[in-house]
Write an enzyme that holds these catalytic residues in place. Structure first.
Site, PDB file in Angstrom:
ATOM      1  N   CYS A  72      -4.907  -7.997 107.982  1.00  0.00           N
ATOM      2  CA  CYS A  72      -4.580  -7.983 108.840  1.00  0.00           C
ATOM      3  C   CYS A  72      -5.019  -8.783 110.184  1.00  0.00           C
ATOM      4  CB  CYS A  72      -5.248  -6.952 109.500  1.00  0.00           C
ATOM      5  SG  CYS A  72      -4.429  -5.910 111.344  1.00  0.00           S
TER       6      CYS A  72
ATOM      7  N   ASN B 254      -1.378   1.311 101.082  1.00  0.00           N
ATOM      8  CA  ASN B 254      -1.976  -0.300 102.219  1.00  0.00           C
ATOM      9  C   ASN B 254      -3.432   0.373 101.928  1.00  0.00           C
ATOM     10  OD1 ASN B 254      -2.141  -2.092 104.098  1.00  0.00           O
ATOM     11  ND2 ASN B 254      -0.970  -3.513 102.984  1.00  0.00           N
TER      12      ASN B 254
END
Lengths: 245, 302
Positions: free
Chosen positions: B128, B97
């Protein structure tokens, strides 16, 4: 770390807003004073991290303060009720460095893990001095229990209602000690840290996600880089602690 | 129970989600993590990041908020220290990731991780919600997300899965833009932007003010978005958001997921993913499912 179902055998008010809960279950992984358990409560998503006040074979004692809905829910539980508990979390205190007369500085509910620590130190022939700070006389708990272990005990209350008037640091004045073990709110830890000339270990609280090192929710900065309160702590050495400005 | 994700076979569709599983070894102490399909390791950036100030965690009904802010040791240290440690406890291809603060950041970090033999997929996190000037700001603008995907695809060989944010008006448009830019797959959803206020201090509970909501509370939202995206694109989808049981895995797959990530459940129950993998055959039998591949998108076919 181990997951177990524990049965409540005792859950009683100890002082204003502070409770004592005794549980029976598998305590195999509860290895050292200063470690904590993480308790699942029905209807609450996250577990509640609570330090271990005392442990014997198959028996855990927890002291907790009602600070929110989760701990209020705990306070309403009855003997015979069961709890899903993760045990054996955190590093715990190291006893080797205590010297002959360590000081145990407890702020409020932070006194809880110092009780098992005192017991363990006394078992090694060490005589600790417990300095326990509270807001008012009605908040005071476990002073007699610490004394019964064989500790010297000094109580401080912010309003002077019991013991020395002032904070833990006021009650520390004049006490000579070989080492410091402290647990309590961050402001109290910092005050003790600033006034301690020798070495010591400080146990921190944090809002945690997992409690076992996975989520990075409780990270604090240290002299050795970022550390997780739940996994690398909750006990940190005096020299590695950094305070936020 | 096996499924295929962007041409790579998984023994089962269960994948711990990034940020809830570290680099695997915290969990390998408690069970053999090779029972998993794969896992997505902690979001990695070009430079080391401390993340946000405390408090970073809050709770709510049915879930939790986090504002960790991509704490990670940076890609160099991840390659030098974390991946060798990971290799000892996990012997399957892992999902890397990646997050960033510029298109160049994403490309750099992905290029580095693409060269690691352990890495099976790159999961590009443009979603995010807890960092400023990066992460989600790329995932809320189709042109910015496309630029990231094109830059990453130009320097990598492994399948690129773009992790989408739910904090958009039209998730299908974002999904189509990423597919058109060359994404090999999509994972969705990241957390929903959320907040709590402390009644005593009358201030936001999280130091970052807002955080990302995850847990069972977001499952129906994630399911809806997977369903919509399945109709919009033809690349495989990894369903993420509030999954906490084998039944949830099946439901996500019926909505259109080829594989399923499990996030917050790992934090309240460290054995959650192992138990989901164990429960899956029984749930498949109960619902008459012989091959999981057959049910992907099943809810769309009447």
């Amino acid at each position: 770390m181990r997951q177990g179902i524990f049965t409540i055998t005792e859950n009683a008010l100890l002082a204003a807003g502070a409770y004592k809960m005794v549980l029976t279950g598998d305590t195999t992984d509860v290895a050292a004073p200063g470690q904590f358990v993480n308790i699942a409560l029905p209807g609450r998503f996250l577990r509640r991290p609570i330090s271990v006040c005392d442990r014997s074979e198959g028996r855990l004692t927890l002291l907790y303060k009602t600070v929110g809905k989760g701990t209020a829910q705990m306070a309403a539980m009855r003997p015979g009720d069961t709890l899903d508990v993760l045990t054996g979390l955190g590093n715990g205190f190291s006893l080797e460095e205590a010297g002959s007369t360590p000081l145990l500085a407890g702020g409020g509910i932070g006194a809880a893990p110092l009780y098992w620590l005192a017991k363990a130190l006394i078992a090694r022939g060490v005589r600790p001095h417990a300095v326990l700070g509270f807001n008012r006389a009605a908040d005071v708990f476990y002073a007699d229990e610490f004394a019964a272990l064989g500790c010297a005990v000094t109580v401080a209350t912010a309003d002077g209602g019991a013991g020395v008037r002032g904070f833990v640091t006021d009650a520390m004045k004049g006490v000579s000690y070989s080492y410091v073990y402290a647990c309590g709110p961050e402001a109290m830890l910092r005050a003790v840290w600033e006034r301690t000339t020798g070495d010591g270990q400080f146990s921190f609280e944090a809002r945690m996600g997992c409690g076992f090192g996975a989520c990075m929710g409780c990270t604090r900065q240290t002299t050795a880089g970022p550390k997780r309160v739940c996994k690398d702590g909750p006990v940190f050495r005096k020299g590695e602690i950094l305070w936020e400005a | 129970m096996s499924v295929t994700l962007c041409g790579v076979e998984l023994d089962n569709p269960v994948i711990p989600a990034s940020g809830t599983f570290g680099y695997g070894y915290e969990f390998a102490q408690y069970y053999d993590i090779n029972c998993l399909g794969t896992f997505s390791f902690k979001g990695t950036t070009r430079e080391p990041r401390y993340g946000n100030p405390q408090p970073r965690i809050a709770e709510c009904a049915g879930g939790m908020l986090n504002a960790v802010g991509l704490q990670n040791p940076g890609v160099e240290k991840v390659i030098a220290e974390e991946l060798p440690r990971l290799k000892k406890c996990f012997h399957k291809p892992v999902m890397a990731n990646v997050s960033g603060f510029s298109v160049d950041d994403y490309a750099y970090t992905c290029e580095r991780l693409d060269k690691e033999p352990q890495v099976g997929w790159l999961e590009v996190n443009v979603s995010c919600p807890n960092v400023h000037g990066g992460g989600m700001s790329f995932g809320t603008d189709p042109a910015a997300a496309s630029a990231v995907v094109r830059a990453v695809k130009a320097v990598t060989t492994k399948p690129v899965i773009v992790k989408l944010t739910p904090n958009v008006t039209d998730i299908a448009a974002m999904a189509r833009a990423c597919e058109a830019a060359g994404a090999d797959g999509l994972s969705l959803i990241n957390t929903l932007q959320a907040m709590r206020i402390d009644l005593k201090s009358r201030k936001p509970l999280l130091a970052n003010v807002t955080g990302g909501l995850s847990g069972p509370a977001v499952f129906p939202v994630a399911l809806r978005m997977v369903y919509q995206v399945y109709e919009a694109v033809s690349v495989p989808i990894v369903g993420v958001g509030g999954v906490s049981s084998a039944e949830d895995v099946i439901e996500m797959m019926l909505a259109g997921a080829a594989a399923v990530e499990v996030g917050a459940a790992n934090l309240t129950d460290p054995w959650a993913c192992r138990d989901i993998v164990r429960a899956l055959p029984g749930v498949m039998e109960k619902y008459g499912i012989e091959d999981l591949q057959d049910i992907i998108g099943g809810a769309h076919h009447g």
